[in-house]
Scaffold this active site. Structure first.
Site, mmCIF file in Angstrom:
data_model
loop_
_atom_site.group_PDB
_atom_site.id
_atom_site.type_symbol
_atom_site.label_atom_id
_atom_site.label_comp_id
_atom_site.label_asym_id
_atom_site.label_seq_id
_atom_site.Cartn_x
_atom_site.Cartn_y
_atom_site.Cartn_z
ATOM 1 N N GLY A 30 0.809 -1.220 0.000
ATOM 2 C CA GLY A 30 0.000 0.000 0.000
ATOM 3 C C GLY A 30 0.839 1.265 0.000
ATOM 4 O O GLY A 30 0.477 2.260 -0.629
ATOM 5 N N ASP A 31 1.965 1.248 0.690
ATOM 6 C CA ASP A 31 2.876 2.392 0.705
ATOM 7 C C ASP A 31 3.359 2.702 -0.705
ATOM 8 O O ASP A 31 3.381 3.861 -1.127
ATOM 9 C CB ASP A 31 4.058 2.077 1.633
ATOM 10 C CG ASP A 31 5.091 3.185 1.650
ATOM 11 O OD1 ASP A 31 4.753 4.318 2.026
ATOM 12 O OD2 ASP A 31 6.252 2.906 1.280
ATOM 13 N N CYS A 32 3.707 1.671 -1.437
ATOM 14 C CA CYS A 32 4.169 1.833 -2.820
ATOM 15 C C CYS A 32 3.059 2.384 -3.706
ATOM 16 O O CYS A 32 3.267 3.334 -4.463
ATOM 17 C CB CYS A 32 4.646 0.486 -3.336
ATOM 18 S SG CYS A 32 5.046 0.476 -5.081
#
Length: 171
Positions: A30-32
C-alpha cells in the site's frame, strides 16, 4: 476516471489477501501504491525534480496520511469491511523509530492502517481503490494542489470553530 484503469501494474488475483498476507505486507504494498498516486498527482504541470519530490514527500509522510484517513472517516466514506481492515492494519509493529518519535505512535499506526487498506484494495477491488483515492483528492490531470496543505488548513479551521463553540459565552 475510467481511462486510467491500467495505469498501475495489474495486481495478482488474490481472493482472500488476509489469509495469505499479514497487515505489514499489505501496508508495504500500500505504501508503494500510495506513493505512485502521489507522484502521478503532482506530475502535471511540469516542475523541477526538487519540487516534485517536496510535494510528494509532504503527502506521503505519516502525518499527511493520518489527515487523509481522518477525512475518509469523517465523511463516512468507508465500508464496514474497510474499517475492519483499518483496525487490523493499525496493529503493525515497526522499527521506524525516528518516524514514530517525530509523529507519535498513534499517528504512525493510523497511517500504517491506511497503507494496509490501500494494499488490500489494490489486490481485491481496484475500482474501489480508485474511488477512494479520488475522494482523497488524488487526480491524474494537471494539479499543483498540495493535498496535505489543503487538509491541514481545513482541519485547522474546523478545529478552531469547534473549540470556539465549546467555550462558554462571556458575560
Amino acid at each position: 476516471m475510467g481511462f486510467e484503469k491500467w495505469w498501475l501494474p495489474p495486481a495478482p488475483e488474490v481472493k482472500k489477501p488476509r489469509s495469505l498476507y499479514n497487515a505489514a505486507s499489505l501496508a508495504y504494498l500500500g505504501d508503494c501504491i500510495y506513493e505512485l498516486y502521489a507522484r502521478r498527482h503532482f506530475f502535471f504541470p511540469p516542475l523541477s525534480i526538487n519540487e516534485y519530490n517536496k510535494r510528494v514527500m509532504d503527502v506521503v509522510k505519516c502525518e499527511s496520511q493520518d489527515l487523509l484517513l481522518n477525512k475518509l472517516l469523517g465523511e463516512d466514506f468507508l465500508t464496514e469491511e474497510e474499517r475492519d481492515i483499518l483496525r487490523w492494519g493499525r496493529n503493525i509493529v515497526s522499527s521506524k523509530t525516528r518516524t514514530r518519535k517525530r509523529a507519535g505512535i498513534a499517528v504512525y499506526n493510523r497511517a500504517s492502517s491506511l497503507e494496509t487498506l490501500i494494499g488490500y484494495l489494490y489486490l481485491t477491488n481496484f475500482k474501489r481503490l480508485e474511488q477512494m483515492m479520488f475522494q482523497l483528492g488524488f487526480t491524474s490531470g494537471a494539479s499543483s494542489q498540495n493535498i496535505a496543505d489543503e487538509l491541514r488548513s481545513s482541519f485547522q479551521k474546523t478545529t478552531s470553530t469547534s473549540v470556539q463553540s465549546q467555550q462558554p459565552a462571556k458575560r
